[in-house]
Motif scaffolding. Structure first.
Motif, short mmCIF file in Angstrom:
data_model
loop_
_atom_site.label_atom_id
_atom_site.label_comp_id
_atom_site.label_asym_id
_atom_site.label_seq_id
_atom_site.Cartn_x
_atom_site.Cartn_y
_atom_site.Cartn_z
N SER A 78 14.54 22.57 15.59
CA SER A 78 15.14 23.89 15.85
C SER A 78 16.43 24.06 15.06
CB SER A 78 15.42 24.04 17.35
OG SER A 78 14.24 23.92 18.10
N TYR A 79 17.24 23.02 15.00
CA TYR A 79 18.48 23.11 14.25
C TYR A 79 18.19 23.35 12.77
CZ TYR A 79 23.30 22.16 12.86
OH TYR A 79 24.57 22.29 12.37
N ALA A 80 17.22 22.63 12.25
CA ALA A 80 16.86 22.81 10.84
C ALA A 80 16.32 24.22 10.59
CB ALA A 80 15.81 21.76 10.44
N LEU A 81 15.55 24.73 11.54
CA LEU A 81 14.95 26.06 11.37
C LEU A 81 16.02 27.16 11.39
CD1 LEU A 81 12.35 27.79 11.20
CD2 LEU A 81 12.36 27.83 13.70
N PHE A 82 17.00 27.03 12.27
CA PHE A 82 18.00 28.08 12.43
C PHE A 82 19.14 27.98 11.41
CE2 PHE A 82 16.09 28.61 16.60
CZ PHE A 82 16.16 29.98 16.77
N LEU A 83 19.62 26.78 11.16
CA LEU A 83 20.86 26.63 10.39
C LEU A 83 20.69 25.97 9.03
CD1 LEU A 83 23.29 25.61 13.27
CD2 LEU A 83 23.01 27.85 12.21
N LEU A 84 19.55 25.35 8.76
CA LEU A 84 19.34 24.70 7.47
C LEU A 84 18.30 25.43 6.62
CD1 LEU A 84 19.36 20.92 8.51
CD2 LEU A 84 21.27 22.35 7.74
N ALA A 85 17.82 26.55 7.11
CA ALA A 85 16.83 27.32 6.35
C ALA A 85 17.51 27.95 5.13
CB ALA A 85 16.22 28.40 7.24
N PRO A 86 16.72 28.32 4.09
CA PRO A 86 17.30 28.92 2.88
C PRO A 86 17.74 30.36 3.11
CG PRO A 86 14.92 28.85 2.71
CD PRO A 86 15.27 28.09 3.96
N THR A 87 18.67 30.55 4.04
CA THR A 87 19.22 31.87 4.34
C THR A 87 20.74 31.77 4.29
OG1 THR A 87 19.16 31.40 6.72
CG2 THR A 87 17.26 32.52 5.77
N LEU A 142 19.96 28.99 19.41
CA LEU A 142 19.55 27.60 19.36
C LEU A 142 19.61 26.96 20.74
CD1 LEU A 142 18.70 25.17 17.68
CD2 LEU A 142 21.10 24.76 17.14
N GLY A 143 20.64 27.28 21.50
CA GLY A 143 20.75 26.74 22.85
C GLY A 143 19.63 27.20 23.75
N SER A 144 19.21 28.46 23.63
CA SER A 144 18.11 28.96 24.45
C SER A 144 16.80 28.30 24.08
CB SER A 144 18.00 30.48 24.31
OG SER A 144 17.66 30.84 22.97
#
Length: 327
Positions: free
Chosen positions: A23-32, A296-298
């Motif tokens: 989840s962390y990678a999806l939200f904060l490490l994505a190419p955005t 991310l917390g949810s």
């Protein structure tokens, strides 16, 4: 028995760990560009850098994930608005729009969702199991036809339509007005404020549990051990409610555990329609504000609930069906 439970606990912890990392990678490490999106189109480069520092986006990916996991276990220090704050464990960061700890925001919304889900689960599990058991016992009778027909009609109506009708008509004089009051402050107001949500969630889902319980009971009552019990002269009431129901509970418990987890992460309609400030409304608000720490917390809370419910179901299985322990 103890070894079986320990294996399930270790498996549950590993699943939660993988979910947090993914989840962390999806939200904060994505190419955005999370910092630029949060700041808006008129944001200055200095402001973008400040947001990136507050979210630890200026660190290498592995250090970001390691720091986040460390915060969940032991806490960590975060820089927010030029000041350093200590975030106690379990630290899920700070909401960027409000500056409040994510754990505080979730702790305010969590009791609302838990109250809705568990209250509704009690209603639909009890009503569904009792109705399904009676329908199976008196199979092909008028009672059976009414129970099955009613469940099919209720299941054919979308849930949000039922909730809207209840909110528009039944809460204007017949049922108490939906509102949230903490259980610890006033238990009576807590129950009356959630009654409409409980009845809507419970009675609509009870239709499905009626059919589940009926099918499971019919199969259970056709087993050899039931015929043996009847041949020994045991009363029909005892055969049905002591022997048949216990055997029929195993598949129903599986569905119940997964349903509770599903309702927990899918209460948006219920909370929005009845105006209850739970996790669903919180997540929707965070999505509109692009509040990544809260989102991310949810997700993490939802994953923990789902894993815990599966663990509870596995443990309950060992009491309902001893053969499960052999696995």
């Amino acid at each position: 028995m103890l070894f079986y439970i320990l294996r399930r606990v270790v498996s549950a912890i590993s699943v939660v760990f993988v979910t947090i990392v993914a989840s962390y990678a999806l939200f904060l490490l994505a190419p955005t560009d999370p910092a630029g999106t949060i700041c808006g189109p008129k944001c200055t480069p200095d402001r973008v850098q400040e947001i990136e520092k507050n979210l630890n986006l200026d660190e290498p990916p592995l250090e970001q994930i390691g720091s986040y996991l460390k915060g969940i276990v032991v806490g960590r220090d975060l820089e927010l608005g030029g000041t350093t704050r200590h975030c106690s464990a379990p630290c899920l960061g700070y909401s960027f729009p409000t500056g409040q700890p994510v754990t505080k925001i979730i702790s305010q919304a969590l009791p609302v969702t838990l109250s809705i889900v568990l209250g509704g689960a009690i209603i639909y599990s009890v009503v569904g199991l009792m109705t399904g058991t009676l329908a199976a016992r008196y199979r092909s009778s008028t009672l059976d036809r009414i129970a099955v027909g009613t469940s099919l009609v209720v299941n054919s109506v979308p849930y949000f339509v039922v909730a809207l009708l209840v909110a528009l008509y039944l809460t204007r004089g017949f049922l108490p007005r939906p509102e949230w009051h903490p259980l610890t402050q006033n238990p009576l107001l807590w129950a009356t404020g959630l009654l409409a949500a409980w009845l809507t969630l419970g009675l609509t889902n009870a239709a499905s549990y009626t059919r589940y319980s009926r099918a499971s009971m019919i199969e259970s009552l056709g087993q050899d051990f039931v015929r043996t019990a009847r041949s020994k002269g045991i009363s029909e009431r005892r055969v049905v409610y002591r022997h048949g129901v216990r055997a029929a509970l195993t598949p129903v418990v599986t569905i119940l555990g997964l349903d509770i987890a599903y309702q927990f992460v899918n209460t948006l309609f219920t909370e929005s329609i009845f105006g209850l400030p739970g996790l669903g409304v919180m997540t929707l608000r965070a999505f509109a504000q692009y509040d990544l720490p809260v989102l991310l917390g949810s997700v993490i809370i939802g994953a923990v609930v789902l894993v815990c419910m599966n663990l509870i179901v596995d443990i309950v299985y060992t009491f309902l069906d001893p053969r499960v322990r052999l696995g």
